[in-house]
Design a protein around this motif. Structure first.
Motif, PDB file in Angstrom:
ATOM      1  N   SER A   1       0.808  -1.222   0.000  1.00 27.89           N
ATOM      2  CA  SER A   1       0.000   0.000   0.000  1.00 27.89           C
ATOM      3  C   SER A   1       0.841   1.272   0.000  1.00 27.89           C
ATOM      4  O   SER A   1       0.356   2.335  -0.390  1.00 27.89           O
ATOM      5  N   SER A   2       2.091   1.180   0.432  1.00 27.27           N
ATOM      6  CA  SER A   2       2.909   2.385   0.555  1.00 27.27           C
ATOM      7  C   SER A   2       3.233   3.024  -0.786  1.00 27.27           C
ATOM      8  O   SER A   2       3.643   4.183  -0.845  1.00 27.27           O
ATOM      9  N   VAL A   3       3.041   2.278  -1.887  1.00 30.11           N
ATOM     10  CA  VAL A   3       3.340   2.839  -3.206  1.00 30.11           C
ATOM     11  C   VAL A   3       2.215   3.744  -3.705  1.00 30.11           C
ATOM     12  O   VAL A   3       2.406   4.530  -4.634  1.00 30.11           O
ATOM     13  N   VAL A   4       1.041   3.659  -3.072  1.00 24.79           N
ATOM     14  CA  VAL A   4      -0.130   4.384  -3.567  1.00 24.79           C
ATOM     15  C   VAL A   4       0.081   5.897  -3.546  1.00 24.79           C
ATOM     16  O   VAL A   4      -0.159   6.584  -4.550  1.00 24.79           O
ATOM     17  N   SER A   5       0.528   6.431  -2.419  1.00 27.22           N
ATOM     18  CA  SER A   5       0.639   7.883  -2.278  1.00 27.22           C
ATOM     19  C   SER A   5       1.590   8.511  -3.298  1.00 27.22           C
ATOM     20  O   SER A   5       1.195   9.450  -4.012  1.00 27.22           O
ATOM     21  N   PRO A   6       2.848   8.041  -3.432  1.00 27.42           N
ATOM     22  CA  PRO A   6       3.721   8.660  -4.443  1.00 27.42           C
ATOM     23  C   PRO A   6       3.232   8.440  -5.866  1.00 27.42           C
ATOM     24  O   PRO A   6       3.391   9.319  -6.720  1.00 27.42           O
ATOM     25  N   LEU A   7       2.623   7.291  -6.137  1.00 24.20           N
ATOM     26  CA  LEU A   7       2.089   7.032  -7.478  1.00 24.20           C
ATOM     27  C   LEU A   7       1.053   8.073  -7.863  1.00 24.20           C
ATOM     28  O   LEU A   7       1.103   8.657  -8.954  1.00 24.20           O
ATOM     29  N   LEU A   8       0.103   8.298  -6.971  1.00 23.47           N
ATOM     30  CA  LEU A   8      -0.983   9.224  -7.287  1.00 23.47           C
ATOM     31  C   LEU A   8      -0.493  10.669  -7.343  1.00 23.47           C
ATOM     32  O   LEU A   8      -0.988  11.464  -8.138  1.00 23.47           O
ATOM     33  N   LYS A   9       0.486  11.014  -6.509  1.00 21.37           N
ATOM     34  CA  LYS A   9       1.020  12.376  -6.547  1.00 21.37           C
ATOM     35  C   LYS A   9       1.713  12.663  -7.873  1.00 21.37           C
ATOM     36  O   LYS A   9       1.529  13.723  -8.469  1.00 21.37           O
ATOM     37  N   ILE A  10       2.505  11.707  -8.337  1.00 18.54           N
ATOM     38  CA  ILE A  10       3.180  11.909  -9.623  1.00 18.54           C
ATOM     39  C   ILE A  10       2.166  11.895 -10.757  1.00 18.54           C
ATOM     40  O   ILE A  10       2.320  12.612 -11.755  1.00 18.54           O
TER      41      ILE A  10
ATOM     42  N   LEU B   1      -9.272   4.509  -1.543  1.00 21.88           N
ATOM     43  CA  LEU B   1     -10.537   5.177  -1.231  1.00 21.88           C
ATOM     44  C   LEU B   1     -10.292   6.576  -0.673  1.00 21.88           C
ATOM     45  O   LEU B   1     -11.021   7.520  -0.982  1.00 21.88           O
ATOM     46  N   GLN B   2      -9.249   6.705   0.132  1.00 21.27           N
ATOM     47  CA  GLN B   2      -8.926   8.013   0.700  1.00 21.27           C
ATOM     48  C   GLN B   2      -8.554   9.024  -0.383  1.00 21.27           C
ATOM     49  O   GLN B   2      -8.884  10.209  -0.280  1.00 21.27           O
ATOM     50  N   GLU B   3      -7.864   8.560  -1.395  1.00 18.11           N
ATOM     51  CA  GLU B   3      -7.350   9.462  -2.435  1.00 18.11           C
ATOM     52  C   GLU B   3      -8.242   9.520  -3.674  1.00 18.11           C
ATOM     53  O   GLU B   3      -7.880  10.121  -4.682  1.00 18.11           O
ATOM     54  N   LEU B   4      -9.407   8.919  -3.587  1.00 18.06           N
ATOM     55  CA  LEU B   4     -10.283   8.795  -4.755  1.00 18.06           C
ATOM     56  C   LEU B   4     -10.576  10.130  -5.425  1.00 18.06           C
ATOM     57  O   LEU B   4     -10.597  10.233  -6.660  1.00 18.06           O
ATOM     58  N   HIS B   5     -10.771  11.157  -4.635  1.00 20.27           N
ATOM     59  CA  HIS B   5     -11.128  12.471  -5.198  1.00 20.27           C
ATOM     60  C   HIS B   5     -10.042  13.013  -6.122  1.00 20.27           C
ATOM     61  O   HIS B   5     -10.318  13.836  -6.993  1.00 20.27           O
ATOM     62  N   GLN B   6      -8.788  12.551  -5.938  1.00 19.18           N
ATOM     63  CA  GLN B   6      -7.686  13.058  -6.757  1.00 19.18           C
ATOM     64  C   GLN B   6      -7.775  12.585  -8.200  1.00 19.18           C
ATOM     65  O   GLN B   6      -7.441  13.326  -9.124  1.00 19.18           O
ATOM     66  N   PHE B   7      -8.190  11.314  -8.390  1.00 21.54           N
ATOM     67  CA  PHE B   7      -8.084  10.757  -9.733  1.00 21.54           C
ATOM     68  C   PHE B   7      -9.414  10.455 -10.417  1.00 21.54           C
ATOM     69  O   PHE B   7      -9.435  10.157 -11.616  1.00 21.54           O
ATOM     70  N   VAL B   8     -10.522  10.553  -9.714  1.00 17.23           N
ATOM     71  CA  VAL B   8     -11.812  10.292 -10.358  1.00 17.23           C
ATOM     72  C   VAL B   8     -12.040  11.185 -11.573  1.00 17.23           C
ATOM     73  O   VAL B   8     -12.544  10.733 -12.603  1.00 17.23           O
ATOM     74  N   PRO B   9     -11.659  12.480 -11.521  1.00 16.57           N
ATOM     75  CA  PRO B   9     -11.871  13.321 -12.711  1.00 16.57           C
ATOM     76  C   PRO B   9     -11.172  12.804 -13.960  1.00 16.57           C
ATOM     77  O   PRO B   9     -11.580  13.144 -15.077  1.00 16.57           O
ATOM     78  N   TYR B  10     -10.133  11.981 -13.801  1.00 16.65           N
ATOM     79  CA  TYR B  10      -9.393  11.476 -14.953  1.00 16.65           C
ATOM     80  C   TYR B  10      -9.958  10.152 -15.476  1.00 16.65           C
ATOM     81  O   TYR B  10      -9.495   9.642 -16.494  1.00 16.65           O
ATOM     82  N   LEU B  11     -10.951   9.601 -14.786  1.00 16.94           N
ATOM     83  CA  LEU B  11     -11.497   8.300 -15.171  1.00 16.94           C
ATOM     84  C   LEU B  11     -12.769   8.484 -15.978  1.00 16.94           C
ATOM     85  O   LEU B  11     -13.638   9.277 -15.620  1.00 16.94           O
ATOM     86  N   SER B  12     -12.895   7.741 -17.053  1.00  9.12           N
ATOM     87  CA  SER B  12     -14.109   7.801 -17.865  1.00  9.12           C
ATOM     88  C   SER B  12     -15.234   7.067 -17.152  1.00  9.12           C
ATOM     89  O   SER B  12     -15.005   6.232 -16.272  1.00  9.12           O
ATOM     90  N   SER B  13     -16.461   7.366 -17.546  1.00  8.44           N
ATOM     91  CA  SER B  13     -17.617   6.701 -16.943  1.00  8.44           C
ATOM     92  C   SER B  13     -17.570   5.193 -17.162  1.00  8.44           C
ATOM     93  O   SER B  13     -17.933   4.414 -16.273  1.00  8.44           O
ATOM     94  N   SER B  14     -17.119   4.775 -18.327  1.00  6.16           N
ATOM     95  CA  SER B  14     -17.046   3.337 -18.605  1.00  6.16           C
ATOM     96  C   SER B  14     -16.042   2.644 -17.698  1.00  6.16           C
ATOM     97  O   SER B  14     -16.288   1.540 -17.203  1.00  6.16           O
ATOM     98  N   VAL B  15     -14.899   3.282 -17.475  1.00  7.24           N
ATOM     99  CA  VAL B  15     -13.894   2.702 -16.574  1.00  7.24           C
ATOM    100  C   VAL B  15     -14.447   2.619 -15.153  1.00  7.24           C
ATOM    101  O   VAL B  15     -14.289   1.606 -14.467  1.00  7.24           O
ATOM    102  N   VAL B  16     -15.123   3.673 -14.714  1.00 10.31           N
ATOM    103  CA  VAL B  16     -15.686   3.690 -13.360  1.00 10.31           C
ATOM    104  C   VAL B  16     -16.724   2.589 -13.188  1.00 10.31           C
ATOM    105  O   VAL B  16     -16.705   1.833 -12.210  1.00 10.31           O
ATOM    106  N   ASN B  17     -17.637   2.476 -14.136  1.00  9.07           N
ATOM    107  CA  ASN B  17     -18.734   1.517 -13.999  1.00  9.07           C
ATOM    108  C   ASN B  17     -18.311   0.070 -14.233  1.00  9.07           C
ATOM    109  O   ASN B  17     -18.797  -0.834 -13.556  1.00  9.07           O
ATOM    110  N   ASP B  18     -17.386  -0.139 -15.169  1.00  7.08           N
ATOM    111  CA  ASP B  18     -17.021  -1.509 -15.533  1.00  7.08           C
ATOM    112  C   ASP B  18     -15.876  -2.074 -14.703  1.00  7.08           C
ATOM    113  O   ASP B  18     -15.807  -3.293 -14.494  1.00  7.08           O
TER     114      ASP B  18
END
Length: 608
Positions: free
Chosen positions: A331-340, A373-390
């Motif tokens: 899990s420790s890789v999540v934070s730097p991945l999403l920041k970059i 889940l904590q960082e979801l707000h950061q990357f949801v805008p970059y996800l298409s509706s199809s990716v989110v739903n499927d």
């Protein structure tokens, strides 16, 4: 006539030369630099060209051919990487990894802060020293042309040695080559014209003098006169002692590159920098134990803003993605991945980050899912509706039935940024089914309260028919909950959703339930109830006085137009109050799912 049948030599050249010119030939570099593209891989390259048809001399052409041959044999991370070359009697084209001249990179940047520039210089000088060490020690080669014009910046932000046209074997009795561009003479070591001192040279003497010149130029700008090397004012104090040794008039006292590296990596030395040390550890991720990896990823996350963007995107990110894909990064890789990821453009994000995000959500590690889940707000805008739903929602939905209360809590909150992209089946059916169960049967009062809050928050995204069936029954049901904040949430949700109720429903369903709560045991609940009742009654009174207002008051009841702003001011209190009370996962790799939900009752039926 014969020219019609002659073969075009560029057909065998593996790269396409693009019209974008990076750098024209000048008094310190006889190469013309252009952007290029590899014909097979499509990767960007840089084309170094010397062409006698456009003003280059025959001597420059011969040196260019020599350079191409030499560079092809040199393979080291600190040396410019050879890709391909083509030569004729008229020209030479040399393709290397994508790069830019150091001068342009270092002195033309406008969006760097001081920390980023300092870090880039520290990291860059270290790389050049490693390159010189490779040439002198491992290859027994003297570069003989170390200065600002022979250093290039790769796409990763790493400094690379180029300008190898003057390299020669570093042997006893060696002599320094004559350079064809007179303006390069100022970089020659002082012993070049002193036969007595030439007997004292070692295989690194010329290159360490050149490194001293490079060091001066990095902090002062281009060197015009060798006498300027005596000016130490802009040289960092941590480097001044080393610098004086590098530009010593006695070639025998100049340190070798290995000694300079070792000395400056010691505690308190110039290279004793945590940011640089962190980058040096990246190649060793695959052999680190979990604790070491976790510490490394934490340091990367802390230093993201201190690294130049290209270092983050093209040096650190590939290492993190590789560690995630093959190295059990945890899990420790999540934070730097999403920041970059936030530094990437849309196309880069879709290519590199979205597949990684999908895989992270499918992880069996609870802590990884919790961080996502904590960082979801950061990357949801970059996800298409199809990716989110499927791909995203099916994995997130497992959190609704997780045995860990914190995961359930974060899953509920995750619906706020996800709701605008969820389709009818996932939002109006799946989410509401889980919300109904959580609101009615979850043992944690905080989860029941926040389920009510989130339902009120996502109400604008629900289908009008769903709102009619679910909202009033769900919110009035919460008024009977044993946990006071849940009852308060129900009262405020009824207020926030006022525009979604018909006047008839307000009078016959909402007000009777609110009136029953005016005798709630908790004064705070009673106070909220009385205020909301007054608002509802005022609304009904106005319509009683002017029936024409009914249409405007009920305009949103059947509206599918999303306007979530009307309930944005009341939800924060509950969403942040209870989460800290739930125990966070501690990294156990237990699968967080309990199994498929057997209850297939429709949400509206549960709430009614």
């Amino acid at each position: 006539m014969w020219s019609l049948f002659s073969k075009d030599p560029l057909k065998d050249f593996g790269c396409e030369i693009l019209p974008h010119v990076i750098n024209e030939p000048n008094d310190q570099c006889f190469w013309k630099l252009s952007r290029g593209k590899h014909k097979v891989s499509g990767k960007s390259v840089t084309i170094f060209s010397v062409d006698t048809r456009f003003g280059a001399s025959s001597t420059e052409l011969e040196y260019a051919k020599t350079c191409a041959k030499k560079l092809k044999t040199l393979r080291h991370p600190s040396v410019l990487q050879f890709v391909d070359s083509v030569e004729t009697e008229k020209f030479v084209h040399l393709a290397t990894e994508e790069c830019s001249p150091l001068w342009d990179y270092l002195f033309m940047q406008t969006d760097w802060d001081d920390i980023q520039k300092e870090m880039s210089i520290n990291w860059g000088l270290f790389h050049i020293l490693k390159g010189i060490e490779f040439l002198n020690r491992d290859g027994n080669i003297s570069h003989n042309n170390i200065n600002m014009s022979s250093i290039f910046i790769a796409s990763t932000g790493e400094w690379k040695l180029g300008g190898v046209e003057y390299t020669c074997p570093a042997t006893d009795g060696m002599t320094y080559p004559t350079k064809i561009l007179p303006s390069l003479d100022k970089y020659d070591p002082p012993e070049k014209n002193d036969n007595k001192k030439m007997r004292l040279i070692s295989k690194w003497s010329a290159d360490m003098w050149g490194f001293g010149c490079l060091l001066w130029e990095v902090f002062n700008g281009k060197l015009d006169n060798p006498l300027s090397l005596k000016n130490l004012k802009k040289i960092p104090k941590l480097l001044q002692a080393t610098y004086c040794e590098l530009v010593s008039a006695n070639p025998s006292t100049r340190p070798n590159p290995s000694d300079v590296i070792q000395k400056n990596r010691m505690t308190g030395g110039y290279f004793d920098d945590k940011k640089v040390k962190t980058l040096l550890l990246l190649p060793d991720i695959h052999i680190m134990d979990p604790t070491e990896k976790s510490n490394l990823f934490k340091h990367i996350s802390d230093y993201i803003s201190n690294y130049p963007p290209e270092v983050c995107k093209f040096k650190i990110l590939p290492a993190l993605l590789n560690a995630f894909e093959f190295g059990n990064a945890g899990s420790s890789v999540v934070s730097p991945l999403l920041k970059i990821g936030m530094l990437l453009n849309e196309e880069e994000y879709q290519e590199k980050m979205v597949p990684c995000i999908i895989k992270l959500f499918s992880s069996n590690d609870r802590e990884t899912r919790a961080k996502m889940l904590q960082e979801l707000h950061q990357f949801v805008p970059y996800l298409s509706s199809s990716v989110v739903n499927d791909h995203i929602f099916p994995n997130i939905a497992n959190g609704f039935i997780d045995s860990n209360a914190y995961i359930r809590e974060m899953t509920i909150k995750a619906m706020l940024p996800l709701a605008p992209k969820l389709n009818y089946k996932n939002l109006d059916e799946e989410v509401l089914k889980h919300f109904a169960r959580l609101q009615g049967r979850d043992p944690e009062g905080g989860i029941r309260a926040n389920t009510t809050v989130c339902l009120g928050k996502i109400a604008p995204y629900l289908h009008p028919e769903t709102r009619k069936k679910v909202l009033i029954s769900a919110f009035t049901r919460s008024l009977k909950d044993s946990f006071p904040p849940t009852r308060t949430a129900g009262v405020l949700a009824l207020l926030a959703s006022l525009s979604f109720f018909t006047l008839e429903d307000a009078a016959t369903k909402v007000l009777p339930s609110l009136c029953a709560s005016t005798i709630d045991p908790e004064k705070e609940v009673r106070d909220h109830v009385l205020k909301v009742i007054k608002i509802y009654l005022t609304r009904l009174e106005k319509v009683s006085e002017d029936p024409s207002l009914k249409q405007s008051y009920e305009a949103k009841v059947d509206s599918k137009t999303v306007d979530p702003s009307n309930n944005s001011t009341w939800t924060g209190w509950a969403l942040n109050v209870f989460t800290s009370k739930f125990q966070k996962p501690t990294g156990a790799t237990t699968n967080g799912t309990i199994g498929e939900v057997k209850n297939t009752v429709v949400a509206s039926e549960i709430w009614t």
